[in-house]
Design a protein around this motif. Structure first.
Motif, PDB file in Angstrom:
ATOM      1  N   ILE A 308       0.837  -1.214   0.000  1.00 26.31           N
ATOM      2  CA  ILE A 308       0.000   0.000   0.000  1.00 26.31           C
ATOM      3  C   ILE A 308       0.869   1.260   0.000  1.00 26.31           C
ATOM      4  O   ILE A 308       0.540   2.249  -0.669  1.00 26.31           O
ATOM      5  CB  ILE A 308      -1.029   0.012   1.154  1.00 26.31           C
ATOM      6  CG1 ILE A 308      -2.146   1.000   0.810  1.00 26.31           C
ATOM      7  CG2 ILE A 308      -0.411   0.363   2.497  1.00 26.31           C
ATOM      8  CD1 ILE A 308      -3.407   0.812   1.573  1.00 26.31           C
ATOM      9  N   GLY A 311       1.913   1.645  -3.458  1.00 27.11           N
ATOM     10  CA  GLY A 311       0.746   2.041  -4.262  1.00 27.11           C
ATOM     11  C   GLY A 311       0.410   3.509  -4.057  1.00 27.11           C
ATOM     12  O   GLY A 311       0.147   4.244  -5.014  1.00 27.11           O
ATOM     13  N   LEU A 312       0.421   3.957  -2.813  1.00 25.51           N
ATOM     14  CA  LEU A 312       0.052   5.358  -2.525  1.00 25.51           C
ATOM     15  C   LEU A 312       1.097   6.314  -3.083  1.00 25.51           C
ATOM     16  O   LEU A 312       0.753   7.342  -3.688  1.00 25.51           O
ATOM     17  CB  LEU A 312      -0.102   5.556  -1.008  1.00 25.51           C
ATOM     18  CG  LEU A 312      -1.366   4.936  -0.405  1.00 25.51           C
ATOM     19  CD1 LEU A 312      -1.293   4.900   1.120  1.00 25.51           C
ATOM     20  CD2 LEU A 312      -2.611   5.714  -0.846  1.00 25.51           C
ATOM     21  N   TYR A 382      -5.115  -1.131   5.786  1.00 28.63           N
ATOM     22  CA  TYR A 382      -4.731  -2.197   4.843  1.00 28.63           C
ATOM     23  C   TYR A 382      -5.096  -3.578   5.376  1.00 28.63           C
ATOM     24  O   TYR A 382      -4.512  -4.589   4.984  1.00 28.63           O
ATOM     25  CB  TYR A 382      -3.264  -2.099   4.413  1.00 28.63           C
ATOM     26  CG  TYR A 382      -2.229  -1.963   5.505  1.00 28.63           C
ATOM     27  CD1 TYR A 382      -1.773  -0.716   5.897  1.00 28.63           C
ATOM     28  CD2 TYR A 382      -1.681  -3.086   6.116  1.00 28.63           C
ATOM     29  CE1 TYR A 382      -0.803  -0.583   6.874  1.00 28.63           C
ATOM     30  CE2 TYR A 382      -0.705  -2.969   7.095  1.00 28.63           C
ATOM     31  CZ  TYR A 382      -0.272  -1.702   7.471  1.00 28.63           C
ATOM     32  OH  TYR A 382       0.689  -1.587   8.447  1.00 28.63           O
ATOM     33  N   MET A 393      -5.765   0.575  -5.202  1.00 34.17           N
ATOM     34  CA  MET A 393      -4.642   1.469  -5.527  1.00 34.17           C
ATOM     35  C   MET A 393      -4.643   1.797  -7.030  1.00 34.17           C
ATOM     36  O   MET A 393      -4.362   2.916  -7.439  1.00 34.17           O
ATOM     37  CB  MET A 393      -3.312   0.826  -5.122  1.00 34.17           C
ATOM     38  CG  MET A 393      -3.047   0.832  -3.632  1.00 34.17           C
ATOM     39  SD  MET A 393      -2.972   2.517  -2.940  1.00 34.17           S
ATOM     40  CE  MET A 393      -4.446   2.571  -1.971  1.00 34.17           C
ATOM     41  N   LYS A 397      -5.022   5.654  -8.433  1.00 34.44           N
ATOM     42  CA  LYS A 397      -4.026   6.231  -9.353  1.00 34.44           C
ATOM     43  C   LYS A 397      -4.702   6.696 -10.646  1.00 34.44           C
ATOM     44  O   LYS A 397      -4.459   7.804 -11.128  1.00 34.44           O
ATOM     45  CB  LYS A 397      -2.946   5.175  -9.651  1.00 34.44           C
ATOM     46  CG  LYS A 397      -1.790   5.688 -10.469  1.00 34.44           C
ATOM     47  CD  LYS A 397      -0.687   4.628 -10.511  1.00 34.44           C
ATOM     48  CE  LYS A 397       0.327   4.871 -11.586  1.00 34.44           C
ATOM     49  NZ  LYS A 397       0.980   6.161 -11.553  1.00 34.44           N
TER      50      LYS A 397
END
Ligand code: PLP
Length: 401
Positions: A308, A311-312, A382, A393, A397
């Motif tokens: 995560i 991903g972030l 998470y 994610m 995005k």
């Protein structure tokens, strides 16, 4: 509404739980057929370990467990909690210092009811768990928010506490590992806060509910061990929810001096009485057993934590530190505010607006920082399946562009 129907000032002063609000909106969208990925809930997505469930099922079949228990809890459970405290925190407490409560939440509530007089101030280091300020208000106290940002690793500093201290300062919350930031406070921080509290006669409410969820070799430090002198003014808040995936069983506890424990039992005796016997039996099996199940969960959480954070940070304009504990990533989203964003090019002025837009358009639920005294952030739990985590994610995005 007629004037006589107006509800009490007490309840009107309390804000609803923002985390539960996000979760229920996400659930309502799901029920309406929308495929929502929710990072809202603060609960492990694992089942309670089998042997705990079996113990509860056996207890349920025995009529002797169908009655009230002592208000403070089953003697064997209080003893197991005292033993577990020695094992994990490294200091001795006696079972009569322990009160078993309906979840950690009731322990928080009772602790404040016991020590706060009207107008007393309770320092709540921010980012904070959303319940703390409301529980302070319910006790007639005034929450004093002291923010500490990413530059301090979200750990409180004594300089900031000292600037906020007044003659009415009664208590301070400490929550490590932290919800929402995942920060694991250093021993130095705890030593400094403990000594400050000692010097100024301030109660410490130490919420240790995420104690077993730490990563990268990090270990939870316990303020009652780091500064033993504070134990007379320390109330520990804890429970089985996060360590044993037992959020629904509603078993927590507080540990304080004997007078504090007696006061909590007195209060609870007029509120909820004891925690359900069968749930206490389940908690006894969990607390007196091994930590193998949480070790397994920790491994999965660790993998998701890395996924995560990556991903972030891959989302344009989002920055997220790597949390060392709990199961939350706390992302700075200030660069996404006040500019056109998403499918329709709308503008979010606040992280609350952003969370609402992301849920409506991107079908991704996260809790806005406003709920934790930290505008400009979003909290992502998470504790969800790997595939869902990755899909959410991807959506975030793509939605940001
Ligand atoms: N303390 C913190 C920091 C939490 O995040 C939670 C739950 O989310 C609790 C206490 C209370 O847990 P429970 O009432 O489920 O035992």
């Amino acid at each position: 509404m007629a004037e006589w129907q107006t509800l009490s000032d007490r309840v009107n002063s309390v804000a609803p739980s923002a985390t539960l609000a996000v979760d229920s909106k996400a659930k309502a969208m799901k029920a309406a057929g929308v495929n929502v990925i929710s990072y809202g809930a603060g609960e492990p997505n694992f089942p309670t370990p089998d042997y705990v469930v079996e113990a509860a099922a056996a207890a349920c079949r025995d009529p002797k467990n169908h009655r009230y228990t002592p208000t403070s809890g089953l003697p064997q459970l209080r003893k197991a909690i005292a033993e577990k405290t020695l094992r994990d925190s490294g200091y001795e407490v006696s079972p009569d210092q322990v009160v078993v409560t309906n979840g950690g939440k009731q322990a928080v509530y009772e602790a404040l009811q016991i020590i706060v007089n009207p107008g007393d101030e309770v320092i709540v280091p921010a980012p904070y768990w959303t319940t703390y300020p409301e529980a302070v208000r319910l006790a007639g106290g005034k929450p004093v928010i002291v923010f500490s940002g990413a530059e301090n690793g979200f750990e409180p500093t004594v300089e900031a506490l000292e600037a906020a201290r007044t003659p009415r300062t009664k208590a301070i919350f400490i929550n490590t590992p932290s919800n929402p930031t995942g920060a694991v406070f250093s021993e130095e921080t705890l030593r400094a806060v403990g000594q400050w509290a000692l010097e100024h006669h301030v109660w410490i409410l130490s919420d240790e509910i995420y104690e077993h969820l730490t990563y990268d070799g990090e270990k939870t430090a316990y303020i009652g061990a780091v500064v033993p002198e504070v134990r007379d003014q320390l109330i520990v808040l804890n429970g089985v929810a996060k360590t044993y995936a037992m959020t629904g069983w509603r078993v927590g506890w507080l540990i304080g001096s004997v007078p504090v424990a007696k006061a909590a039992a007195k209060l609870q005796g007029h509120m909820t009485s004891n925690v359900a016997d069968v749930c206490q039996q389940a908690a006894y099996t969990a607390v007196s057993g091994s930590l193998d199940a949480v070790a397994m969960m920790r491994k999965s959480f660790d993998k998701r934590r890395k996924a995560i954070v990556a991903g972030l940070n891959a989302v344009n304009g989002v920055t997220c530190r790597t949390p060392k504990g709990a199961f939350y990533a706390f992302a700075d989203v200030t660069a996404l505010l006040n500019r056109p964003i998403g499918n329709a090019g709308k503008t979010a002025k606040t992280s609350s607006d952003l969370a609402a837009l992301l849920l409506d358009e991107g079908h991704v639920a996260a809790v806005p920082g406003e709920a934790f005294g930290a505008p400009g952030f979003l909290r992502f739990s998470y504790a969800l399946a790997d595939d869902d985590l990755a899909e959410g994610m991807r959506r975030f995005k793509q939605w940001v562009g």
